[in-house]
Design a protein around this motif. Structure first.
Motif, PDB file in Angstrom:
ATOM      1  N   ALA A 170       0.861  -1.194   0.000  1.00 35.73           N
ATOM      2  CA  ALA A 170       0.000   0.000   0.000  1.00 35.73           C
ATOM      3  C   ALA A 170       0.893   1.239   0.000  1.00 35.73           C
ATOM      4  CB  ALA A 170      -0.906  -0.011   1.229  1.00 35.73           C
ATOM      5  N   GLU A 171       0.547   2.219  -0.826  1.00 32.54           N
ATOM      6  CA  GLU A 171       1.464   3.353  -1.025  1.00 32.54           C
ATOM      7  C   GLU A 171       1.534   4.303   0.165  1.00 32.54           C
ATOM      8  OE1 GLU A 171       0.444   6.238  -3.925  1.00 32.54           O
ATOM      9  OE2 GLU A 171      -1.496   6.632  -3.020  1.00 32.54           O
ATOM     10  N   ASP A 172       0.573   4.158   1.120  1.00 33.46           N
ATOM     11  CA  ASP A 172       0.513   5.128   2.221  1.00 33.46           C
ATOM     12  C   ASP A 172       1.077   4.575   3.531  1.00 33.46           C
ATOM     13  OD1 ASP A 172      -1.440   3.234   2.544  1.00 33.46           O
ATOM     14  OD2 ASP A 172      -3.050   4.625   3.044  1.00 33.46           O
ATOM     15  N   ILE A 173       1.929   3.553   3.465  1.00 37.46           N
ATOM     16  CA  ILE A 173       2.476   3.010   4.719  1.00 37.46           C
ATOM     17  C   ILE A 173       3.996   3.203   4.762  1.00 37.46           C
ATOM     18  CG2 ILE A 173       0.614   1.329   4.998  1.00 37.46           C
ATOM     19  CD1 ILE A 173       2.559  -0.858   4.065  1.00 37.46           C
ATOM     20  N   ASP A 174       4.548   3.182   5.988  1.00 38.10           N
ATOM     21  CA  ASP A 174       5.980   3.419   6.180  1.00 38.10           C
ATOM     22  C   ASP A 174       6.841   2.401   5.458  1.00 38.10           C
ATOM     23  OD1 ASP A 174       5.253   5.463   7.826  1.00 38.10           O
ATOM     24  OD2 ASP A 174       5.657   4.384   9.692  1.00 38.10           O
ATOM     25  N   ALA A 175       6.279   1.185   5.277  1.00 39.37           N
ATOM     26  CA  ALA A 175       7.087   0.113   4.682  1.00 39.37           C
ATOM     27  C   ALA A 175       7.542   0.431   3.251  1.00 39.37           C
ATOM     28  CB  ALA A 175       6.298  -1.189   4.689  1.00 39.37           C
ATOM     29  N   VAL A 176       6.918   1.406   2.591  1.00 38.25           N
ATOM     30  CA  VAL A 176       7.372   1.774   1.240  1.00 38.25           C
ATOM     31  C   VAL A 176       8.860   2.130   1.291  1.00 38.25           C
ATOM     32  CG1 VAL A 176       7.159   3.529  -0.570  1.00 38.25           C
ATOM     33  CG2 VAL A 176       5.105   2.478   0.407  1.00 38.25           C
ATOM     34  N   ALA A 177       9.261   2.855   2.340  1.00 36.80           N
ATOM     35  CA  ALA A 177      10.679   3.239   2.475  1.00 36.80           C
ATOM     36  C   ALA A 177      11.573   2.016   2.653  1.00 36.80           C
ATOM     37  CB  ALA A 177      10.853   4.191   3.661  1.00 36.80           C
TER      38      ALA A 177
ATOM     39  N   MET B 161      14.506  -2.212  -4.348  1.00 38.53           N
ATOM     40  CA  MET B 161      13.523  -2.810  -5.257  1.00 38.53           C
ATOM     41  C   MET B 161      12.857  -1.718  -6.087  1.00 38.53           C
ATOM     42  SD  MET B 161      12.034  -5.866  -2.858  1.00 38.53           S
ATOM     43  CE  MET B 161      10.962  -6.690  -4.034  1.00 38.53           C
ATOM     44  N   ASP B 162      12.497  -2.071  -7.328  1.00 37.60           N
ATOM     45  CA  ASP B 162      11.820  -1.124  -8.222  1.00 37.60           C
ATOM     46  C   ASP B 162      10.318  -1.206  -8.019  1.00 37.60           C
ATOM     47  OD1 ASP B 162      14.008  -0.177  -9.540  1.00 37.60           O
ATOM     48  OD2 ASP B 162      13.982  -1.814 -11.008  1.00 37.60           O
ATOM     49  N   SER B 163       9.636  -0.117  -8.266  1.00 35.86           N
ATOM     50  CA  SER B 163       8.162  -0.197  -8.287  1.00 35.86           C
ATOM     51  C   SER B 163       7.668   0.394  -9.599  1.00 35.86           C
ATOM     52  CB  SER B 163       7.535   0.490  -7.082  1.00 35.86           C
ATOM     53  OG  SER B 163       7.924   1.822  -6.996  1.00 35.86           O
ATOM     54  N   PRO B 164       7.672  -0.446 -10.650  1.00 36.23           N
ATOM     55  CA  PRO B 164       7.315   0.064 -11.975  1.00 36.23           C
ATOM     56  C   PRO B 164       5.819   0.239 -12.198  1.00 36.23           C
ATOM     57  CG  PRO B 164       7.825  -2.276 -12.110  1.00 36.23           C
ATOM     58  CD  PRO B 164       8.061  -1.861 -10.677  1.00 36.23           C
ATOM     59  N   TRP B 165       5.007  -0.170 -11.222  1.00 41.87           N
ATOM     60  CA  TRP B 165       3.576  -0.171 -11.504  1.00 41.87           C
ATOM     61  C   TRP B 165       2.790   0.007 -10.223  1.00 41.87           C
ATOM     62  CZ3 TRP B 165      -0.378  -4.471 -12.356  1.00 41.87           C
ATOM     63  CH2 TRP B 165      -1.400  -4.041 -13.223  1.00 41.87           C
ATOM     64  N   ALA B 166       1.596   0.569 -10.322  1.00 35.35           N
ATOM     65  CA  ALA B 166       0.687   0.687  -9.168  1.00 35.35           C
ATOM     66  C   ALA B 166      -0.723   0.406  -9.657  1.00 35.35           C
ATOM     67  CB  ALA B 166       0.753   2.091  -8.584  1.00 35.35           C
ATOM     68  N   ARG B 167      -1.566  -0.033  -8.739  1.00 32.68           N
ATOM     69  CA  ARG B 167      -2.974  -0.241  -9.104  1.00 32.68           C
ATOM     70  C   ARG B 167      -3.831   0.032  -7.865  1.00 32.68           C
ATOM     71  NH1 ARG B 167      -3.097  -6.880  -8.761  1.00 32.68           N
ATOM     72  NH2 ARG B 167      -3.138  -6.894  -6.486  1.00 32.68           N
ATOM     73  N   ILE B 168      -5.103   0.218  -8.091  1.00 30.79           N
ATOM     74  CA  ILE B 168      -6.002   0.375  -6.944  1.00 30.79           C
ATOM     75  C   ILE B 168      -6.295  -1.020  -6.419  1.00 30.79           C
ATOM     76  CG2 ILE B 168      -8.307   1.056  -6.207  1.00 30.79           C
ATOM     77  CD1 ILE B 168      -8.100   3.373  -8.160  1.00 30.79           C
ATOM     78  N   GLY B 169      -6.008  -1.234  -5.129  1.00 30.67           N
ATOM     79  CA  GLY B 169      -6.219  -2.558  -4.545  1.00 30.67           C
ATOM     80  C   GLY B 169      -7.426  -2.517  -3.636  1.00 30.67           C
ATOM     81  N   GLY B 170      -8.422  -3.329  -3.915  1.00 27.88           N
ATOM     82  CA  GLY B 170      -9.586  -3.390  -3.022  1.00 27.88           C
ATOM     83  C   GLY B 170     -10.627  -2.345  -3.412  1.00 27.88           C
ATOM     84  N   SER B 171     -11.873  -2.787  -3.537  1.00 34.90           N
ATOM     85  CA  SER B 171     -12.904  -1.866  -4.018  1.00 34.90           C
ATOM     86  C   SER B 171     -13.370  -0.914  -2.919  1.00 34.90           C
ATOM     87  CB  SER B 171     -14.086  -2.669  -4.563  1.00 34.90           C
ATOM     88  OG  SER B 171     -14.481  -3.602  -3.595  1.00 34.90           O
ATOM     89  N   ARG B 172     -13.255  -1.338  -1.653  1.00 33.79           N
ATOM     90  CA  ARG B 172     -13.831  -0.545  -0.562  1.00 33.79           C
ATOM     91  C   ARG B 172     -13.051   0.753  -0.329  1.00 33.79           C
ATOM     92  NH1 ARG B 172     -13.292  -0.487   4.991  1.00 33.79           N
ATOM     93  NH2 ARG B 172     -11.727  -2.125   4.884  1.00 33.79           N
ATOM     94  N   ARG B 173     -11.724   0.614  -0.172  1.00 32.01           N
ATOM     95  CA  ARG B 173     -10.953   1.795   0.211  1.00 32.01           C
ATOM     96  C   ARG B 173     -10.303   2.516  -0.950  1.00 32.01           C
ATOM     97  NH1 ARG B 173      -7.358   0.476   5.224  1.00 32.01           N
ATOM     98  NH2 ARG B 173      -6.802   2.621   4.817  1.00 32.01           N
ATOM     99  N   GLN B 174     -10.262   1.862  -2.099  1.00 33.51           N
ATOM    100  CA  GLN B 174      -9.657   2.484  -3.286  1.00 33.51           C
ATOM    101  C   GLN B 174      -8.232   2.962  -2.994  1.00 33.51           C
ATOM    102  OE1 GLN B 174     -11.742   3.348  -6.496  1.00 33.51           O
ATOM    103  NE2 GLN B 174     -12.415   1.441  -5.594  1.00 33.51           N
ATOM    104  N   ARG B 175      -7.505   2.160  -2.262  1.00 31.27           N
ATOM    105  CA  ARG B 175      -6.150   2.538  -1.859  1.00 31.27           C
ATOM    106  C   ARG B 175      -5.181   2.102  -2.954  1.00 31.27           C
ATOM    107  NH1 ARG B 175      -4.051  -0.623   3.410  1.00 31.27           N
ATOM    108  NH2 ARG B 175      -2.803   0.987   4.426  1.00 31.27           N
ATOM    109  N   PHE B 176      -4.209   2.933  -3.263  1.00 36.49           N
ATOM    110  CA  PHE B 176      -3.217   2.545  -4.265  1.00 36.49           C
ATOM    111  C   PHE B 176      -2.209   1.557  -3.691  1.00 36.49           C
ATOM    112  CE2 PHE B 176      -4.453   5.716  -7.335  1.00 36.49           C
ATOM    113  CZ  PHE B 176      -4.084   5.084  -8.513  1.00 36.49           C
ATOM    114  N   HIS B 177      -1.853   0.555  -4.494  1.00 36.18           N
ATOM    115  CA  HIS B 177      -0.814  -0.395  -4.101  1.00 36.18           C
ATOM    116  C   HIS B 177       0.310  -0.361  -5.124  1.00 36.18           C
ATOM    117  CE1 HIS B 177      -3.984  -1.867  -1.485  1.00 36.18           C
ATOM    118  NE2 HIS B 177      -3.081  -2.579  -0.848  1.00 36.18           N
ATOM    119  N   LEU B 178       1.515  -0.346  -4.630  1.00 34.87           N
ATOM    120  CA  LEU B 178       2.695  -0.326  -5.512  1.00 34.87           C
ATOM    121  C   LEU B 178       3.183  -1.756  -5.694  1.00 34.87           C
ATOM    122  CD1 LEU B 178       4.599   2.562  -3.682  1.00 34.87           C
ATOM    123  CD2 LEU B 178       3.147   2.753  -5.711  1.00 34.87           C
TER     124      LEU B 178
END
Ligand SMILES: CC(C)(COP(=O)(O)OP(=O)(O)OC[C@H]1O[C@@H](n2cnc3c(N)ncnc32)[C@H](O)[C@@H]1OP(=O)(O)O)[C@@H](O)C(=O)NCCC(=O)NCCS
Length: 180
Positions: free
Chosen positions: A124-131, A138-155
Motif C-alpha cells: 500500500a502506497e501510504d504506509i511506512d514500509a514503502v521506504a 527494489m523497483d516499483s514500476p507499476w501501481a494499481r487500486i487494490g480493493g474496491s472498498r478503500r480504493q487505496r493505491f498499491h505499488l
C-alpha cells in the motif's frame, strides 16, 4: 540501531498463535489472512520466522508463495517464475534492527534455489514500509487500486534474482542461514 542477534527458521504449526496475534495488529499494513490459510502456508513450508536469541521467541515473519508466471499486465512488468511476498511483519519493538531485511534476504536465497527469476511484493502506497522496499533497492514500476472498498493505491515492488546468490541489492548485512 545495531542488529539484534536472531536466527531464521521455517515456521511450524506451533507458530500459528504468534502469526495470528502479530498479524491481527497489522491488518492495515499486511491485510488479513484466515487461520486456515496461515495453516496451509505453514504446511507448504512457505513461512519464515525470525527468532530472537534471548528470549528465544519469534520476533518477525515472512509469508510467501511461488508463482510459475504472471500475465503481462503492463509492458514494464516481468512475467517469469517468481516468488511473491504475501506478508512481512516484524514486531514493533524489534524494528529497525535489520530483521525485515534479513528475512527478505533469506527468502531471496530460497527463491533463487527454486529458480525464481524475481521477487515481488504489493505494498500500500501510504504506509511506512514503502521506504523499506525502496531502501532494499527494489523497483516499483507499476501501481494499481487494490480493493474496491478503500480504493487505496498499491505499488508493485520487484527485483531480479541472480542464480545462487539471491538479490543483488542493498542486502549485504543479511547472511544468516535458514535452519530446516
Ligand atoms: C516493514 C518492516 C517489515 C520493516 O522491518 P524492519 O526489521 O524494521 O526493517 P529493517 O530494520 O531491515 O530496515 C531496513 C531499512 O529500511 C528502511 N526502513 C525500515 N522501516 C522504515 C520505516 N518505518 N520508515 C522509514 N524507513 C524504514 C530504513 O532505511 C532501514 O534502515 P535503517 O534502520 O538503517 O534506517 C516493519 O516495519 C513492519 O513489520 N512493519 C509493519 C508491517 C508492514 O508494513 N509490512 C510490510 C507490508 S508490505
Amino acid at each position: 540501531m545495531s542488529d539484534l542477534k536472531i536466527h531464521i527458521r521455517r515456521a511450524t504449526q506451533a507458530d500459528l498463535p504468534f502469526l495470528v496475534a502479530a498479524g491481527k495488529k497489522e491488518t492495515e499494513t499486511i491485510g488479513f489472512l484466515p487461520t486456515a490459510a496461515l495453516r496451509e502456508y505453514i504446511s507448504k513450508r512457505n513461512v519464515l520466522i525470525a527468532v530472537g536469541a534471548t528470549p528465544a521467541s519469534p520476533v518477525g515473519f515472512l509469508l510467501w508463495r511461488l508463482s510459475h508466471g504472471r500475465r503481462q499486465a503492463h509492458p514494464s512488468l516481468p512475467t517469469g517464475r517468481h516468488v511473491k511476498i504475501i506478508q512481512l511483519c516484524v514486531l514493533p519493538r524489534f524494528r529497525r534492527q535489520n530483521i525485515g531485511t534479513r528475512l527478505v534476504q533469506q527468502l531471496a536465497q530460497i527463491a533463487s534455489r527454486r529458480r525464481a527469476e524475481f521477487l515481488s511484493a504489493w505494498v500500500a502506497e501510504d504506509i511506512d514500509a514503502v521506504a523499506f522496499w525502496e531502501r532494499l533497492g527494489m523497483d516499483s514500476p507499476w501501481a494499481r487500486i487494490g480493493g474496491s472498498r478503500r480504493q487505496r493505491f498499491h505499488l508493485f515492488f520487484c527485483a531480479p534474482l541472480s542464480e545462487g546468490r539471491g538479490l543483488d541489492l542493498n542486502l549485504d548485512k543479511a547472511t544468516e542461514a535458514v535452519t530446516p
